[in-house]
Structure formats: structure tokens, C-alpha cells
Design an enzyme around this catalytic site. Structure first.
Site, PDB file in Angstrom:
ATOM      1  N   GLY A 100       0.837  -1.196   0.000  1.00 26.61           N
ATOM      2  CA  GLY A 100       0.000   0.000   0.000  1.00 26.61           C
ATOM      3  C   GLY A 100       0.866   1.238   0.000  1.00 26.61           C
ATOM      4  O   GLY A 100       1.980   1.232  -0.522  1.00 26.61           O
ATOM      5  N   CYS A 101       0.369   2.277   0.597  1.00 24.68           N
ATOM      6  CA  CYS A 101       1.066   3.564   0.656  1.00 24.68           C
ATOM      7  C   CYS A 101       2.467   3.396   1.234  1.00 24.68           C
ATOM      8  O   CYS A 101       2.633   2.832   2.314  1.00 24.68           O
ATOM      9  CB  CYS A 101       0.249   4.511   1.520  1.00 24.68           C
ATOM     10  SG  CYS A 101       1.122   5.987   2.042  1.00 24.68           S
TER      11      CYS A 101
END
Length: 178
Positions: A12-13
Site C-alpha cells: 500500500g502507501c
């Protein structure tokens, strides 16, 4: 001290995954960047568009005599949701996929074993991919060490990162820096 090794993970981020791995004993550096796509020297904006094929990822420099690659994988699987396909929470797109980019055959084997270990902790199937190591592009400077520099002023980070750090402290307190 053993010779340092590299691990490349996408969960993810990259601000959120970087914040977790910077807390670990034996980790000497974490760099946010892009991997797994077709565009040379992509920018953050290009990667965010979802059209480059890159994942937001981190490259971890670690001392395997202090923390093992298996430990890094166990922490990786415990601090993001590897059952979400091409997303983490509200971050949606292939750039937010869960992926492991092994640096050699041993890491590839360890990745498969780590995924099998982690499956016991998740009721849904893990969809993390194991992808070939490809060109690494460091993210722009303002993305590096983001949580420590600016995360407490970013509402997104304040919502996402503290729960990850809480999981890390609860389950892996023996792996944290003193």
C-alpha cells in the site's frame, strides 16, 4: 555484523509501510520508491494515475544477523492487509498492491513460506504477489522518511499509521529498536 541485505516490499502507501520498518532493530535504512512498472523514471503523479504499472514500495536495508528476512516478512504480513487485491483501505489501484520483489532465489523461497505462515492469521486468501525484481526508482525526496518529518500533520497518516505501529509494538516488541 553480517553483510547488509536488501528487501523490497509493497504493502500500500509507502509512507505507511516505511513508518513501520524504520522502527526495527537491524534495519539501517528504508527508501520509498516505485517498482514493477513499465515507465522509466516515473513521478509520484504518474504512479498515482495507475497507468505506469508500478507499485509504491519500500526498499529495506537490513543486517540479517540482527533481523532475518523471515522476520521482515512476518512483520510485513501483520502490518498491512494482504487479502485486499490492488488496494489498502481507501487507497485503490495496482500501485497499492501487496507484493514482494525477491532479490534472489532464497528470498523467493522465503516469500512463499512467509505467505503460507501468514495465511493462518487471515480468514480470506492472501493475494500478495511475488514479482520479479525489476528496475527500482527512488521516490522524490519529500516522500522519504515522511512519517517522521511530516506525518503528524497529515490526517491520512494520522488515521493509518498509528494503528500499524500499535500492531507492530504489540506483536513484535522484541524486534524494535531500543
Amino acid at each position: 555484523m553480517a553483510e547488509e541485505q536488501l528487501a523490497t516490499l509493497a504493502g500500500g502507501c509507502f509512507w505507511c509501510t516505511e513508518a513501520v520498518f524504520l522502527q526495527l532493530a537491524g534495519v539501517s535504512g528504508v527508501e520509498s520508491g516505485y517498482i514493477g512498472g513499465a515507465t522509466a523514471n516515473p513521478t509520484y503523479e504518474e504512479v498515482c494515475s495507475g497507468r505506469t504499472g508500478h507499485a509504491e514500495a519500500i526498499r529495506i536495508r537490513f543486517d540479517p544477523s540482527v533481523i532475518s528476512y523471515d522476520d521482515l516478512l512476518d512483520i510485513f504480513f501483520a502490518t498491512h492487509d494482504p487479502t485486499q487485491l490492488n488496494r489498502q483501505g481507501n487507497d485503490i489501484g495496482t500501485q497499492y498492491r501487496s507484493a514482494i520483489f525477491p532479490h534472489d532465489a532464497a528470498q523467493g523461497e522465503a516469500a512463499r513460506a512467509g505467505m503460507a505462515r501468514a495465511q493462518a492469521d487471515w480468514p480470506q486468501p492472501i493475494v500478495t504477489t511475488i514479482e520479479p525484481l525489476s528496475e527500482w526508482y527512488p521516490a522524490e525526496d519529500y516522500h522519504q522518511d515522511y512519517w517522521n518529518r511530516a506525518g503528524d500533520r497529515n490526517p491520512y497518516c494520522m488515521a493509518v499509521i498509528p494503528p500499524k505501529l500499535q500492531k507492530l509494538r504489540k506483536k513484535f516488541s522484541d524486534r524494535l529498536m531500543a
